[in-house]
Scaffold this motif. Sequence first.
Motif: not given
Ligand SMILES: Nc1ncnc2c1ncn2[C@@H]1O[C@H](COP(=O)(O)OP(=O)(O)OP(=O)(O)O)[C@@H](O)[C@H]1O
Length: 445
Positions: A81-83, A115-117, A147-150, A418-422
């Motif tokens: 992970d985080e290659y 893009d996250q280096s 993307n599911y975060r933003s 990094k990796g957190l969500e708000f």
């Molecule tokens: N298939 C999916 N359906 C719904 N939500 C998802 C899905 N995959 C990921 N998520 C949501 O998206 C967010 C980011 O997921 P995850 O941490 O796996 O991404 P990541 O790409 O590994 O992030 P990073 O770039 O920080 O390593 C989390 O809130 C997760 O629950």
Amino acid sequence: MAGLIDRWKNRALTPQTVPQAEGMSFAEGKGLSLYRQYQERLLQINACDFGDLILHMITLMQNHRDILASIQRRARFLLVDEYQDTNVAQYLWLRLLAQRPETEPRHICCVGDDDQSIYGWRGAEVGNILRFDQDFPGAKVIRLEQNYRSTGHILGAASSLIAANASRLGKSLWTEAGAGEKIDLRGLWDANEEARTVGDLVEDRQRQGDSLSEMAILVRAGFQTREFEERMITLGIPYRVIGGPRFYERAEIRDALAYLRLLVQPDDDLAFERIINLPKRGLGTAALQMINRLARAEGTSMSRAAAQLIGSEDLRPQARRALAHFLEDFKRWREQIDQLDHPSLTELILEDSGIVEMWQKDKSPDASGRLENLRELVGAMREFDSLNGFLEHISLVMDNQEASGLEKLTIMTLHAAKGLEFDTVFLPGWEEGVFPNQRSMDEGG
Ligand SMILES: Nc1ncnc2c1ncn2[C@@H]1O[C@H](COP(=O)(O)OP(=O)(O)OP(=O)(O)O)[C@@H](O)[C@H]1O
């Protein structure tokens, strides 16, 4: 020296393979020879440092093919992970593990995002991920572009900013989350105004029912938390600083404050004890005990006891001289209280006492951040009319104990986020030299 050796190890360089010219780079050309001696000593005491954990493995696997084969047989599936944050040594180690004989199946899966280096400064090579398909021919590249975060607006803004990056594989992020709220972009005069504005916005959101624990202020460098912390204290908004102590609780700030407290209050024993040997001036435990004993016997403060001691033969001459210097410094600084404004006097004290020099010579990665914090402290003082006013303010701030159990606003660096969500994120201090940080522009990475 530790930093230099660590950087060599991150690049998988042993004392035998460090390039000649680089080996001459430290301690008047002795870098390489110190590295060699350091490795020999570790061997004698049967110890490894952090970098060795991988470096020794590489050497072992390169020189003993039978051991490599046996490890390869056991580690058949590799998942990384985080290659994008791997350094040269980790990369070589991974290659060795992954290069199983052609006749056997190879299973390696790397997840990363060029893009996250953000760890170039500690040896991460974004090139590893950029070259992945050449290094592991036949590997399938799967772009995770949903993307599911933003929300849409955030992705749009982030994508157009990052499009200007020089080395990247390139990807187009999209989301089903909808466009969301627009990004609110404001130009503000200085950090103080930023802190006021963010404070108001946080309160607005609270009134609308948003939870403080869903809001964050992300800064680029540790020193920037100070303005926001003070504003939140003024407004009574509970907050936490992640990844480090709150500004006025940081060691270098407490040291500087101890100097200032002793300056205005010579009988402050806690301050005296904190700085009597900081920076190191040869006044160790023995001297301190002697001062302490005399102070208690005479029912006086340590400063006064110290002044008595330099007139006696009780201390060793060297310690006596150091103590006399210490007290003279304070006498000289006290004479300046009415001549200099308090920020300038503080700057003078930080220089004269050797505190600044101590951190300048310190090679640990956080030393430059500590110097930034000290500069920020001097800047903070300008907001107060007098040294006493400032110190009073600090005691109030320090008293403001962290309330437990309450929802809190989060203040932290982007690295820690990094990796957190708000739900709501404030990004202050996007200005020349701060973000991107000047050092990362000068040194790359
Ligand atoms: N298939 C999916 N359906 C719904 N939500 C998802 C899905 N995959 C990921 N998520 C949501 O998206 C967010 C980011 O997921 P995850 O941490 O796996 O991404 P990541 O790409 O590994 O992030 P990073 O770039 O920080 O390593 C989390 O809130 C997760 O629950």
